[in-house]
Design a protein around this motif. Structure first.
Motif, PDB file in Angstrom:
ATOM      1  N   LYS A   7      28.513  36.227  30.019  1.00 14.00           N
ATOM      2  CA  LYS A   7      29.612  36.162  29.035  1.00 14.00           C
ATOM      3  C   LYS A   7      30.821  35.482  29.656  1.00 14.00           C
ATOM      4  O   LYS A   7      31.451  34.620  29.063  1.00 14.00           O
ATOM      5  N   LYS A   8      31.125  35.891  30.893  1.00  8.84           N
ATOM      6  CA  LYS A   8      32.293  35.341  31.575  1.00  8.84           C
ATOM      7  C   LYS A   8      32.154  33.828  31.776  1.00  8.84           C
ATOM      8  O   LYS A   8      33.103  33.072  31.620  1.00  8.84           O
ATOM      9  N   ARG A   9      30.926  33.402  32.105  1.00 11.87           N
ATOM     10  CA  ARG A   9      30.716  31.972  32.363  1.00 11.87           C
ATOM     11  C   ARG A   9      30.336  31.192  31.106  1.00 11.87           C
ATOM     12  O   ARG A   9      30.097  29.980  31.179  1.00 11.87           O
ATOM     13  N   ASP A  10      30.216  31.897  29.990  1.00 12.27           N
ATOM     14  CA  ASP A  10      29.874  31.276  28.714  1.00 12.27           C
ATOM     15  C   ASP A  10      28.532  30.528  28.752  1.00 12.27           C
ATOM     16  O   ASP A  10      28.423  29.395  28.285  1.00 12.27           O
ATOM     17  N   VAL A  11      27.560  31.170  29.365  1.00 10.94           N
ATOM     18  CA  VAL A  11      26.194  30.629  29.376  1.00 10.94           C
ATOM     19  C   VAL A  11      25.239  31.781  29.041  1.00 10.94           C
ATOM     20  O   VAL A  11      25.663  32.933  28.919  1.00 10.94           O
ATOM     21  N   SER A  12      23.957  31.475  28.947  1.00  6.84           N
ATOM     22  CA  SER A  12      22.995  32.537  28.621  1.00  6.84           C
ATOM     23  C   SER A  12      22.679  33.353  29.876  1.00  6.84           C
ATOM     24  O   SER A  12      22.815  32.863  31.005  1.00  6.84           O
ATOM     25  N   PRO A  13      22.202  34.600  29.695  1.00  5.00           N
ATOM     26  CA  PRO A  13      21.775  35.391  30.856  1.00  5.00           C
ATOM     27  C   PRO A  13      20.684  34.670  31.664  1.00  5.00           C
ATOM     28  O   PRO A  13      20.641  34.778  32.888  1.00  5.00           O
ATOM     29  N   ALA A  14      19.819  33.921  30.989  1.00  3.78           N
ATOM     30  CA  ALA A  14      18.753  33.209  31.724  1.00  3.78           C
ATOM     31  C   ALA A  14      19.358  32.219  32.714  1.00  3.78           C
ATOM     32  O   ALA A  14      18.901  32.099  33.863  1.00  3.78           O
ATOM     33  N   VAL A  15      20.392  31.532  32.267  1.00  2.00           N
ATOM     34  CA  VAL A  15      21.046  30.550  33.152  1.00  2.00           C
ATOM     35  C   VAL A  15      21.604  31.259  34.399  1.00  2.00           C
ATOM     36  O   VAL A  15      21.524  30.741  35.514  1.00  2.00           O
ATOM     37  N   ILE A  16      22.128  32.456  34.207  1.00  7.31           N
ATOM     38  CA  ILE A  16      22.687  33.192  35.355  1.00  7.31           C
ATOM     39  C   ILE A  16      21.569  33.605  36.318  1.00  7.31           C
ATOM     40  O   ILE A  16      21.683  33.432  37.536  1.00  7.31           O
TER      41      ILE A  16
ATOM     42  N   ARG B 136      14.549  26.822  24.793  1.00 11.02           N
ATOM     43  CA  ARG B 136      14.768  27.620  26.007  1.00 11.02           C
ATOM     44  C   ARG B 136      14.488  26.787  27.261  1.00 11.02           C
ATOM     45  O   ARG B 136      15.199  26.905  28.262  1.00 11.02           O
ATOM     46  N   ILE B 137      13.443  25.992  27.187  1.00  9.10           N
ATOM     47  CA  ILE B 137      13.100  25.138  28.344  1.00  9.10           C
ATOM     48  C   ILE B 137      14.325  24.291  28.708  1.00  9.10           C
ATOM     49  O   ILE B 137      14.719  24.194  29.871  1.00  9.10           O
ATOM     50  N   LYS B 138      14.924  23.719  27.673  1.00  7.04           N
ATOM     51  CA  LYS B 138      16.092  22.855  27.868  1.00  7.04           C
ATOM     52  C   LYS B 138      17.287  23.676  28.383  1.00  7.04           C
ATOM     53  O   LYS B 138      17.931  23.313  29.371  1.00  7.04           O
ATOM     54  N   ALA B 139      17.533  24.790  27.718  1.00  4.53           N
ATOM     55  CA  ALA B 139      18.709  25.603  28.068  1.00  4.53           C
ATOM     56  C   ALA B 139      18.591  26.183  29.487  1.00  4.53           C
ATOM     57  O   ALA B 139      19.600  26.340  30.188  1.00  4.53           O
ATOM     58  N   ASN B 140      17.375  26.468  29.929  1.00  2.35           N
ATOM     59  CA  ASN B 140      17.191  27.068  31.255  1.00  2.35           C
ATOM     60  C   ASN B 140      17.566  26.116  32.391  1.00  2.35           C
ATOM     61  O   ASN B 140      17.650  26.528  33.544  1.00  2.35           O
ATOM     62  N   LEU B 141      17.775  24.868  32.037  1.00  2.00           N
ATOM     63  CA  LEU B 141      18.109  23.882  33.074  1.00  2.00           C
ATOM     64  C   LEU B 141      19.622  23.715  33.261  1.00  2.00           C
ATOM     65  O   LEU B 141      20.068  22.990  34.143  1.00  2.00           O
ATOM     66  N   GLN B 142      20.394  24.420  32.417  1.00  2.00           N
ATOM     67  CA  GLN B 142      21.860  24.259  32.517  1.00  2.00           C
ATOM     68  C   GLN B 142      22.413  25.180  33.601  1.00  2.00           C
ATOM     69  O   GLN B 142      22.944  26.241  33.315  1.00  2.00           O
ATOM     70  N   LEU B 143      22.288  24.743  34.834  1.00  2.00           N
ATOM     71  CA  LEU B 143      22.704  25.598  35.950  1.00  2.00           C
ATOM     72  C   LEU B 143      24.221  25.706  36.028  1.00  2.00           C
ATOM     73  O   LEU B 143      24.931  24.779  35.660  1.00  2.00           O
ATOM     74  N   VAL B 144      24.671  26.849  36.537  1.00  2.32           N
ATOM     75  CA  VAL B 144      26.093  26.951  36.905  1.00  2.32           C
ATOM     76  C   VAL B 144      26.162  27.289  38.392  1.00  2.32           C
ATOM     77  O   VAL B 144      25.250  27.908  38.943  1.00  2.32           O
ATOM     78  N   GLU B 145      27.244  26.832  39.009  1.00  2.00           N
ATOM     79  CA  GLU B 145      27.434  27.146  40.432  1.00  2.00           C
ATOM     80  C   GLU B 145      28.076  28.527  40.529  1.00  2.00           C
ATOM     81  O   GLU B 145      29.241  28.696  40.163  1.00  2.00           O
ATOM     82  N   LEU B 146      27.336  29.512  40.980  1.00  2.00           N
ATOM     83  CA  LEU B 146      27.898  30.864  41.083  1.00  2.00           C
ATOM     84  C   LEU B 146      28.849  30.940  42.268  1.00  2.00           C
ATOM     85  O   LEU B 146      28.633  30.273  43.292  1.00  2.00           O
ATOM     86  N   THR B 147      29.852  31.770  42.152  1.00  2.00           N
ATOM     87  CA  THR B 147      30.698  32.032  43.312  1.00  2.00           C
ATOM     88  C   THR B 147      29.939  33.000  44.226  1.00  2.00           C
ATOM     89  O   THR B 147      29.014  33.706  43.762  1.00  2.00           O
ATOM     90  N   ASP B 148      30.342  33.088  45.486  1.00  5.26           N
ATOM     91  CA  ASP B 148      29.679  34.042  46.388  1.00  5.26           C
ATOM     92  C   ASP B 148      29.845  35.466  45.872  1.00  5.26           C
ATOM     93  O   ASP B 148      28.952  36.295  46.001  1.00  5.26           O
ATOM     94  N   GLU B 149      30.988  35.712  45.263  1.00  4.45           N
ATOM     95  CA  GLU B 149      31.239  37.061  44.734  1.00  4.45           C
ATOM     96  C   GLU B 149      30.231  37.402  43.627  1.00  4.45           C
ATOM     97  O   GLU B 149      29.639  38.479  43.608  1.00  4.45           O
TER      98      GLU B 149
END
Ligand code: NDP
Length: 304
Positions: free
Chosen positions: A232-241, A262-275
């Motif tokens: 929610k915080k990163r505005d992406v799906s839980p799968a992406v996280i 879903r195949i397409k959406a699963n490729l939208q990576l986000v760079e997680l912070t270490d936290e």
């Protein structure tokens, strides 16, 4: 995150950190999901003899028009075939219709007999799994045969799957084994981070692939509170996280879906912070410790 990051294998080859999983994608689904994945920008596909989809996955790859050297294709040898490496590999490459595979994995470190009652999970009359006596044939023998495949040029790298540390140590200690596995593919997700095994593999130059990164059938990881909160915080799906966490911890990750969106959406990576990454590392502790979600009752105890 721009593009799919890669990891350098101990062979020098680059492997894309996200690949399409294809277990339970057969009877046409293997074809359509591979087509959709290649359209969406995946360049890495994970198949196996056991998935009964090598022919359709290979067809989708061949028809894509994408140069072969831009793709990374994996297949695997199943326990009932562990005594017949060369002929089984030849069957796989024929089904795929490709000149080579980038990675050939031993699916599980246990040989089972072909006894005719079940191609995939043969049982003895008493109902137990029909395992080959390791004195007669062990996973080490299979690995030695897999090493020979490298000389054919039809296999660019070999690796293992579902090995615990003890079995890897035994493999590396065998004087006839000279090729360090390029990859170990294991169940990894926030309920089962297996950090020690991941660290051990990395210390030996073995790249680690995360299977069932969403928790396998029904994707239970996607309902986890922490995952949902970060999504929610990163505005992406839980799968992406869940997928981005695997990338953050320097593993390769193989999400499976048979749905194009879903195949397409699963490729939208986000760079997680270490936290964020560390918060996900801790999820299993809050839920009473690590938990396997894919734990076949046949065969051997894997993590003892
Ligand atoms: P995953 O953890 O990839 O989860 C797959 C499930 O998640 C399916 O039910 C899928 O449904 C669902 N899903 C996928 N994306 C989404 C999304 N964005 N939102 C909601 N649900 C979603 O499970 P797998 O067990 O398949 O593991 C991945 C891959 O790892 C396998 O396909 C295989 O390639 C490999 N593997 C290897 C093993 C080994 O022993 N070496 C063992 C197990 C897996 P749907 O398809 O309907 O979209």
């Amino acid at each position: 995150m721009p593009g799919i990051p890669t990891i350098k294998l101990n062979t020098g080859a680059l492997i894309p950190q996200v690949g399409l999983g294809t277990w339970q994608s057969a009877d046409g689904d293997g074809y359509t999901s591979t087509v959709e994945a290649l359209k969406a920008g995946y360049t890495h596909i994970d198949s196996a003899m056991f998935y009964r989809n090598e022919a359709e996955v290979g067809k989708a790859i061949r028809e894509s028009g994408i140069p072969r050297d831009k793709l990374f294709v994996t297949t695997k040898i199943w326990p009932t075939d562990l005594q017949y490496v060369e002929e089984t590999f030849n069957k796989s490459i024929e089904l795929l219709g490709l000149d080579y595979v980038d990675l050939y994995l031993m699916h599980w470190p246990v040989a089972m007999n072909h006894n005719g009652n079940d191609r995939w999970y043969p049982t003895k009359p008493d109902g137990s799994t029909d395992i080959v006596d390791p004195e007669e044939w062990s996973y080490l023998d299979t690995y030695k045969e897999m090493q020979k495949l490298l000389k054919t040029g039809k296999v660019k790298a070999i690796g293992i799957s579902n090995f615990n540390q003890e079995r890897i140590e035994k493999l590396l200690a065998d004087p006839e084994i000279t090729v360090v596995p390029a990859v170990e593919q294991i169940e990894l997700h926030p309920l089962l981070p297996q950090q020690e095994l991941v660290d051990y593999c990395h210390s030996k130059g073995i790249a680690v692939e995360a299977y069932s990164p969403l928790g396998s059938t029904g994707a239970p990881i996607l309902n986890n509170e922490t995952i949902v909160k970060i999504a929610k915080k990163r505005d992406v799906s839980p799968a992406v996280i869940a997928i981005s966490w695997a990338v953050w911890r320097k593993t390769i990750v193989l999400p499976k879906s048979t749905h194009a969106e879903r195949i397409k959406a699963n490729l939208q990576l986000v760079e997680l912070t270490d936290e964020e990454g560390k918060e996900i590392d801790n999820i299993h502790k809050l839920l009473g410790g690590p938990k396997r979600l894919v734990d076949p009752q046949w065969g051997i105890k894997l993590f003892d």
